[in-house]
Design a protein around this motif. Structure first.
Motif, mmCIF file in Angstrom:
data_model
loop_
_atom_site.group_PDB
_atom_site.id
_atom_site.type_symbol
_atom_site.label_atom_id
_atom_site.label_comp_id
_atom_site.label_asym_id
_atom_site.label_seq_id
_atom_site.Cartn_x
_atom_site.Cartn_y
_atom_site.Cartn_z
ATOM 1 N N PHE A 123 -0.374 4.418 2.001
ATOM 2 C CA PHE A 123 -0.031 3.325 1.082
ATOM 3 C C PHE A 123 0.916 3.807 -0.014
ATOM 4 O O PHE A 123 1.926 3.150 -0.318
ATOM 5 C CB PHE A 123 -1.305 2.755 0.464
ATOM 6 C CG PHE A 123 -1.055 1.826 -0.700
ATOM 7 C CD1 PHE A 123 -0.311 0.665 -0.539
ATOM 8 C CD2 PHE A 123 -1.537 2.132 -1.969
ATOM 9 C CE1 PHE A 123 -0.073 -0.189 -1.609
ATOM 10 C CE2 PHE A 123 -1.309 1.293 -3.039
ATOM 11 C CZ PHE A 123 -0.568 0.133 -2.863
ATOM 12 N N ILE A 124 0.619 4.972 -0.602
ATOM 13 C CA ILE A 124 1.438 5.476 -1.710
ATOM 14 C C ILE A 124 2.726 6.119 -1.200
ATOM 15 O O ILE A 124 3.823 5.780 -1.648
ATOM 16 C CB ILE A 124 0.633 6.492 -2.550
ATOM 17 C CG1 ILE A 124 -0.571 5.801 -3.197
ATOM 18 C CG2 ILE A 124 1.522 7.128 -3.619
ATOM 19 C CD1 ILE A 124 -1.532 6.745 -3.871
ATOM 20 N N GLY A 125 2.588 7.047 -0.257
ATOM 21 C CA GLY A 125 3.739 7.848 0.173
ATOM 22 C C GLY A 125 4.649 7.173 1.166
ATOM 23 O O GLY A 125 5.809 7.576 1.315
ATOM 24 N N TYR A 126 4.142 6.157 1.862
ATOM 25 C CA TYR A 126 4.954 5.434 2.826
ATOM 26 C C TYR A 126 5.185 3.996 2.370
ATOM 27 O O TYR A 126 6.311 3.498 2.422
ATOM 28 C CB TYR A 126 4.281 5.440 4.213
ATOM 29 C CG TYR A 126 4.383 6.752 4.947
ATOM 30 C CD1 TYR A 126 5.009 6.833 6.176
ATOM 31 C CD2 TYR A 126 3.851 7.913 4.418
ATOM 32 C CE1 TYR A 126 5.101 8.035 6.868
ATOM 33 C CE2 TYR A 126 3.932 9.126 5.085
ATOM 34 C CZ TYR A 126 4.561 9.193 6.309
ATOM 35 O OH TYR A 126 4.654 10.383 6.968
ATOM 36 N N GLY A 127 4.118 3.310 1.933
ATOM 37 C CA GLY A 127 4.234 1.901 1.572
ATOM 38 C C GLY A 127 5.011 1.659 0.293
ATOM 39 O O GLY A 127 6.105 1.068 0.306
ATOM 40 N N VAL A 128 4.478 2.115 -0.837
ATOM 41 C CA VAL A 128 5.157 1.910 -2.126
ATOM 42 C C VAL A 128 6.501 2.625 -2.129
ATOM 43 O O VAL A 128 7.507 2.099 -2.617
ATOM 44 C CB VAL A 128 4.264 2.396 -3.287
ATOM 45 C CG1 VAL A 128 4.985 2.205 -4.617
ATOM 46 C CG2 VAL A 128 2.936 1.650 -3.298
#
Length: 349
Positions: A222-227
């Motif tokens: 979520f953090i490293g790919y999504g956002v």
């Protein structure tokens, strides 16, 4: 130079770079293809929730334009290239290539993105931008260098180069739809590429990890790919694929810096890489591209404010607040000002 867009690109690199040490801790316990799928799933699910929350608190006029039917072929091509073919080629290459050679070859993604942007999609560049890209790639190579790599088989390296080409193509195709809602783009990529990679991993014989490892992979995704990817898409909108890819090339250095903060030693290798990357970023930041250019008439929809390129009239139904999103027309315009190859400056040189 759009400083805000540059900040988004660098922040995208920071988030991806920070996620690397966390993902690395899972590599020993989770199959790589399956892990890639879980990371994409985490990105897709997390961004879906984030998008719903954003719509709940945003004014209707400020909500980004959804993907249109004509965007689907570009997005589908990006997902096939970067979400399916890229990871598959990488896994094939890693199985046949030593770690040192693989690390060096993976630095070619930024170069592949830039070369496609310049010579296939016709983004403008000059010697300063090209030199900046060379410095960034050199810094990435210096960071990845771990002795003289051996290329025991040509198939492995070719597969890794193919993965870099696929990711470069993904970046350029995603740029074509970057006027649409960045969160929706990431949502589609994650929710489609994630399950496909999980299925491929299971088909290849991998087993599902424990609940804690799966949850950790989802959060990292979520953090490293999504956002990170959502910020990358916004930067693509304003900077073009080559320049955004150049700033994102600093992600390995960020990951190495995080590792140092967690206890790894500072090495000459890290200092040299940081010097080259710092020079490359400075060359890009200090770019000034200005000449007389012509805007052809066009109609499109995206979030905007009323700047020199948006002087259209509003109907009574359009919100007066800014930024806002609605369909608007651009008339014929000829003028001179500094600009980057954003979505309003795709003219030939």
């Amino acid at each position: 130079m759009n400083r805000t867009a540059v900040l988004y690109a660098l922040l995208s690199a920071v988030l991806f770079g920070i996620s690397t040490p966390a993902a690395k801790g899972l590599v020993g316990t989770v199959d790589p293809v399956l892990l890639a799928g879980l990371l994409y799933c985490g990105a897709g699910i997390g961004v879906t929730i984030l998008r719903r929350l954003a719509h709940a608190v945003s004014a209707p006029a400020a909500i980004e334009q959804s993907l249109r039917r004509q965007d689907i072929p570009w997005l589908a091509g990006a997902m096939v290239a970067g979400g399916i073919a890229g990871p598959g080629l990488l896994m094939m290459g890693l199985a046949r290539t030593d770690a040192a050679a693989a690390s060096l070859l993976l630095t070619l993604e930024g170069a592949a993105t830039a070369l496609m942007a310049w010579f296939i999609f016709h983004e403008n560049f000059d010697r300063r931008i090209a030199l900046g890209m060379v410095c960034l790639v050199t810094g990435a190579v210096a960071l990845a260098w771990s002795g003289t790599p051996t290329l025991a088989s040509v198939i492995g390296p070719i597969a890794i180069i193919g993965a870099c080409i696929m990711w470069g193509l993904d970046n350029n195709l995603t740029r074509k739809v970057s006027l649409a809602d960045p969160l929706q783009i990431v949502q589609f990529k994650g929710l489609i590429a994630g399950p496909i990679n999980v299925a491929l991993g299971l088909w290849a014989g991998a087993s599902l990890p424990g609940a804690l490892d799966a949850l950790l992979a989802g959060v990292v995704g979520f953090i490293g790919y999504g956002v990170s990817l959502a910020l990358f898409v916004v930067a693509l909108r304003h900077l073009g694929a080559a320049r955004t890819g150049a700033y994102f090339s600093t992600a390995p250095f960020v990951g190495a810096a995080v590792a140092v903060a967690l206890g790894d030693p500072i090495t000459v290798q890290l200092i040299v890489a940081g010097g080259f990357m710092g020079l490359g970023v400075w060359l890009h930041l200090t770019e000034r591209h200005e000449h007389t250019h012509t805007h052809q008439p066009m109609t499109h929809t995206h979030s905007h404010v009323h700047d020199e390129h948006h002087q259209h009239q509003h109907s009574s139904e359009d919100s007066p607040g800014e930024p806002h999103t609605h369909s608007h027309e651009h008339g014929w315009l000829k003028h001179t000002h500094p600009h980057t190859p954003d979505m309003h400056h795709e003219h030939r040189h």
